[in-house]
Design an enzyme around this catalytic site. Structure first.
Site, PDB file in Angstrom:
ATOM      1  CG  ASP A   7      -4.839   3.847  -0.981  1.00  6.89           C
ATOM      2  OD1 ASP A   7      -5.835   4.006  -1.708  1.00  6.89           O
ATOM      3  OD2 ASP A   7      -4.289   2.749  -0.814  1.00  6.89           O
ATOM      4  CD  GLU A  68      -7.652   5.015  -4.882  1.00  7.98           C
ATOM      5  OE1 GLU A  68      -6.434   4.934  -5.119  1.00  7.98           O
ATOM      6  OE2 GLU A  68      -8.359   4.045  -4.588  1.00  7.98           O
ATOM      7  CG  ASP A 141      -2.609  -0.347   1.450  1.00 10.71           C
ATOM      8  OD1 ASP A 141      -3.780  -0.357   1.057  1.00 10.71           O
ATOM      9  OD2 ASP A 141      -1.964  -1.378   1.711  1.00 10.71           O
TER      10      ASP A 141
END
Length: 228
Positions: A7, A68, A141
């Site tokens: 992430d 991501e 996160d």
């Protein structure tokens, strides 16, 4: 199958490694968050993140990487830092010849919770349940990184797809080897051309100045800092 989920972010970069196969119980290998101070120079922050990522790759030895996908938004002032940070795992995976896939936030949420609009709390709760964890991963996160890895295992973990990705990795390795082999010859050619052009320019200048000009050719060399 072992997947590293990333992430991306400069202030906080979530990292999570999950192991398993589609349709079977998944296992948490490692999870964490890399933090860099906003007051530091952006180049130093990227270097710190790169060093940490290299250590994660070496320690956990993933077979695939899920990152991501970044979307630009005028309401998100940190989009540039996120975009810069997202490039690092892509480069690291390419250097190692590992397949890497970008998943959108809605894809990840739908894969983990069944709802593409789920909030972070729902994602964290489902990640905790899927991996049968005693405690929820914090901060968000970290949970998002694990959700990325789970999404990749469930949505893109079929053997046929992996075989296709492995073939692409072999082609990438062949191209990298060919480029590395040709690079020294190309650099030598560029240096020769530079020296020839410099000498010609110096000769013309000397002729115009009546022979009073002395030429000096400087060859630039690059240095690479050792990561701290």
């Amino acid at each position: 199958m072992r997947v590293l989920g990333v992430d991306p972010g400069l202030t906080r970069c979530g990292l999570g490694v999950v192991e398993g196969l589609p349709g079977r119980q998944l296992r948490l290998v490692e999870v964490g968050v890399v933090r860099t101070p906003p007051s530091d120079d952006p180049a130093e922050r990227l270097l710190t993140l790169q060093t940490e990522l290299d250590e994660w790759f070496a320690r956990t030895r993933p077979e695939a990487v899920a990152v991501e996908r970044v979307f630009a938004s005028t309401r998100n002032s940190s989009i540039m830092g996120v975009a810069q940070a997202s490039a690092l795992p892509l480069l690291a995976a390419a250097r190692l010849g590992l397949p890497v896939v970008l998943h959108t936030p809605s894809e990840v949420k739908a894969a983990v919770t069944g709802n593409g609009r789920a909030d972070k709390g729902q994602v964290t709760r489902m990640v905790t349940r899927i991996l049968t964890l005693e405690q929820a991963p914090r901060p968000a996160d970290a949970a998002d990184a694990l959700a990325l890895a789970i999404c990749h295992l469930w949505r893109g973990g079929s053997q046929a797809r992996l075989e296709g990705e492995a073939g692409g990795s072999d082609r990438l390795k062949d191209a990298e080897r060919a480029a590395a082999k040709a690079r020294p010859n190309r650099l030598a050619q560029l240096h020769d051309e530079h020296r020839t052009a410099a000498r010609s320019a110096a000769a013309r200048a000397s002729a115009r100045a009546g022979g009073r000009v002395t030429s000096t050719v400087t060859t630039a060399t690059s240095s690479r800092r050792n990561p701290r």
